[in-house]
Enzyme design. Structure first.
Site, PDB file in Angstrom:
ATOM      1  N   LYS A   3      31.578  51.938  29.161  1.00 47.88           N
ATOM      2  CA  LYS A   3      30.799  51.771  27.933  1.00 47.88           C
ATOM      3  C   LYS A   3      29.378  51.345  28.263  1.00 47.88           C
ATOM      4  O   LYS A   3      29.149  50.579  29.187  1.00 47.88           O
ATOM      5  CB  LYS A   3      31.467  50.733  27.028  1.00 47.88           C
ATOM      6  CG  LYS A   3      32.782  51.211  26.417  1.00 47.88           C
ATOM      7  CD  LYS A   3      33.331  50.195  25.445  1.00 47.88           C
ATOM      8  CE  LYS A   3      34.600  50.714  24.766  1.00 47.88           C
ATOM      9  NZ  LYS A   3      35.151  49.732  23.808  1.00 47.88           N
TER      10      LYS A   3
ATOM     11  N   HIS B 182      35.291  44.792  31.179  1.00 46.86           N
ATOM     12  CA  HIS B 182      35.004  44.026  29.966  1.00 46.86           C
ATOM     13  C   HIS B 182      33.817  43.103  30.200  1.00 46.86           C
ATOM     14  O   HIS B 182      33.792  42.349  31.174  1.00 46.86           O
ATOM     15  CB  HIS B 182      36.214  43.178  29.561  1.00 46.86           C
ATOM     16  CG  HIS B 182      37.335  43.970  28.995  1.00 46.86           C
ATOM     17  ND1 HIS B 182      38.643  43.524  28.973  1.00 46.86           N
ATOM     18  CD2 HIS B 182      37.364  45.202  28.419  1.00 46.86           C
ATOM     19  CE1 HIS B 182      39.415  44.430  28.411  1.00 46.86           C
ATOM     20  NE2 HIS B 182      38.660  45.458  28.060  1.00 46.86           N
TER      21      HIS B 182
ATOM     22  N   ARG C 180      39.650  53.852  31.209  1.00 45.43           N
ATOM     23  CA  ARG C 180      39.570  54.322  29.830  1.00 45.43           C
ATOM     24  C   ARG C 180      39.704  55.838  29.847  1.00 45.43           C
ATOM     25  O   ARG C 180      39.396  56.495  30.842  1.00 45.43           O
ATOM     26  CB  ARG C 180      38.236  53.948  29.195  1.00 45.43           C
ATOM     27  CG  ARG C 180      37.972  52.455  29.053  1.00 45.43           C
ATOM     28  CD  ARG C 180      36.621  52.226  28.386  1.00 45.43           C
ATOM     29  NE  ARG C 180      36.333  50.809  28.164  1.00 45.43           N
ATOM     30  CZ  ARG C 180      35.626  50.044  28.974  1.00 45.43           C
ATOM     31  NH1 ARG C 180      35.108  50.571  30.097  1.00 45.43           N
ATOM     32  NH2 ARG C 180      35.410  48.768  28.696  1.00 45.43           N
TER      33      ARG C 180
ATOM     34  N   ARG D  97      46.377  52.122  30.251  1.00 47.68           N
ATOM     35  CA  ARG D  97      45.344  51.131  30.599  1.00 47.68           C
ATOM     36  C   ARG D  97      45.818  49.718  30.261  1.00 47.68           C
ATOM     37  O   ARG D  97      45.636  48.783  31.049  1.00 47.68           O
ATOM     38  CB  ARG D  97      44.055  51.466  29.847  1.00 47.68           C
ATOM     39  CG  ARG D  97      42.911  50.453  30.012  1.00 47.68           C
ATOM     40  CD  ARG D  97      41.642  51.037  29.409  1.00 47.68           C
ATOM     41  NE  ARG D  97      40.666  50.031  29.017  1.00 47.68           N
ATOM     42  CZ  ARG D  97      39.743  49.502  29.826  1.00 47.68           C
ATOM     43  NH1 ARG D  97      39.695  49.870  31.093  1.00 47.68           N
ATOM     44  NH2 ARG D  97      38.880  48.608  29.374  1.00 47.68           N
TER      45      ARG D  97
ATOM     46  N   HIS E 234      45.584  54.934  26.319  1.00 47.20           N
ATOM     47  CA  HIS E 234      45.295  53.512  26.114  1.00 47.20           C
ATOM     48  C   HIS E 234      46.491  52.646  26.516  1.00 47.20           C
ATOM     49  O   HIS E 234      46.330  51.530  27.022  1.00 47.20           O
ATOM     50  CB  HIS E 234      44.922  53.254  24.660  1.00 47.20           C
ATOM     51  CG  HIS E 234      44.406  51.867  24.416  1.00 47.20           C
ATOM     52  ND1 HIS E 234      43.296  51.366  25.067  1.00 47.20           N
ATOM     53  CD2 HIS E 234      44.863  50.863  23.614  1.00 47.20           C
ATOM     54  CE1 HIS E 234      43.083  50.118  24.671  1.00 47.20           C
ATOM     55  NE2 HIS E 234      44.017  49.793  23.797  1.00 47.20           N
TER      56      HIS E 234
ATOM     57  N   TYR F 245      43.208  41.566  25.072  1.00 47.29           N
ATOM     58  CA  TYR F 245      43.692  42.866  25.516  1.00 47.29           C
ATOM     59  C   TYR F 245      45.037  42.770  26.210  1.00 47.29           C
ATOM     60  O   TYR F 245      45.829  43.690  26.193  1.00 47.29           O
ATOM     61  CB  TYR F 245      42.655  43.441  26.485  1.00 47.29           C
ATOM     62  CG  TYR F 245      42.715  44.933  26.672  1.00 47.29           C
ATOM     63  CD1 TYR F 245      43.452  45.489  27.700  1.00 47.29           C
ATOM     64  CD2 TYR F 245      42.020  45.777  25.836  1.00 47.29           C
ATOM     65  CE1 TYR F 245      43.491  46.850  27.891  1.00 47.29           C
ATOM     66  CE2 TYR F 245      42.048  47.140  26.015  1.00 47.29           C
ATOM     67  CZ  TYR F 245      42.786  47.672  27.047  1.00 47.29           C
ATOM     68  OH  TYR F 245      42.828  49.024  27.226  1.00 47.29           O
TER      69      TYR F 245
END
Length: 299
Positions: free
Chosen positions: A172, A267, A148, A244, A241, A276
């Site tokens: 995250k 994830h 990311r 990725r 992005h 995705y």
């Protein structure tokens, strides 16, 4: 006829005459409002004054469960909101119970991934000035490990172990994960580390720094990648992005291992990885034929 319908008919006549809307638009309003009337009838609501925010949320949730797309629900909710504004305007309702209630979030279209050939073209940078070396290193790392943007700019010197060809990133929720990096990425990091001291102040922890001698910003990375996309003559805009996303797609095309790609991307939910990445049906069929024991026929 439902007891709710007369006011809708009055409203449709009103907007047809006062706003000069086309018959097609009026029909669309009528169709959208009819769905809410049907739902209210199911909930034994016989008067518009009985409608409250909780009921509106329930109807939105019901439409979502029925499989309506977020954009369709947003359109229907907008029609209901306009109708209820009309009822408020003519003192039939004291307030609009649909105001402030949002439709489900619109599905964001996935960025188109960069092809393998175009990715090689992007990363094949001839310039050897310090900024170009840094930029190439950032893009190599991002594509190497599916990082990311926030993970890339957050990398510290201590996070990367070149001898082991691995890097620790913080994703995250401050969750850390250990990722492998390619030989090419290792080579570009080594070159960058030789010239990095010229760019940063003493004791700076960040792996990537800007001309201001401090950790590079996310916006700066985005601007630099867009610049290289244009310079290397790639189709479409290049952004972090997209790199990725391309990593995820290329890895899945090569391996067919969705679980492994999920782990690499960080994830928490496999469903996110499925959304995705996108593979065409032909490629999915090929993976299926190779993997499923009953798909392998004896010749």
């Amino acid at each position: 006829m439902s007891a709710l319908q007369p006011l809708i008919d009055t409203y449709l006549n009103h907007i047809a005459s006062q706003r000069g809307l086309s018959p097609v638009t009026i029909t669309n309003y009528q169709s959208n409002l009819a769905e809410f009337v049907a739902l209210l009838n199911e909930n034994k609501v016989g008067c518009w004054t009985e409608l409250d925010g909780q009921l509106v949320r329930l109807m939105v949730k019901t439409l979502h469960k029925k499989g309506l797309k977020a954009r369709s629900i947003a359109t229907k909710l907008s029609a209901l909101r306009s109708f209820l504004d009309y009822l408020v305007q003519f003192d039939i309702l004291s307030n609009n119970p649909a105001k402030g209630i949002a439709a489900p979030k619109l599905d964001k279209p996935l960025p188109k991934n960069v092809s393998v050939d175009d990715m090689f073209q992007l990363l094949d940078i001839d310039e050897k000035d310090p900024l170009s070396i840094r930029d190439q290193c950032m893009m190599e790392l991002m594509y190497s490990s599916g990082l990311r943007l926030s993970e890339l700019v957050g990398i510290n010197l201590q996070d990367i172990k070149l001898s082991a060809k691995e890097i620790m990133v913080t994703g995250k929720g401050s969750k850390q994960r250990l990722l492998p990096i390619t030989d090419r990425a290792v080579a570009t990091v080594k070159i960058w580390l030789k010239i990095r001291p010229e760019f940063c102040i003493k004791d700076e922890k960040a792996l990537f720094v800007s001309k201001q001698k401090k950790r590079i910003s996310a916006r700066n990375v985005q601007a630099r990648m867009e610049k290289w996309g244009l310079k290397q003559a790639l189709p479409g805009h290049i952004n972090p992005h997209k790199l990725r996303h391309s990593f995820a797609t290329h890895m899945l095309e090569s391996s067919g291992n969705l679980r492994a790609v999920q782990t690499l991307l960080g994830h928490a939910d496999l469903a996110t990885t499925q959304i995705y990445t996108h593979l065409d049906f032909q490629h999915l069929s090929k993976i299926y034929d190779q993997a499923h024991p009953r798909a392998k026929r004896k010749k």
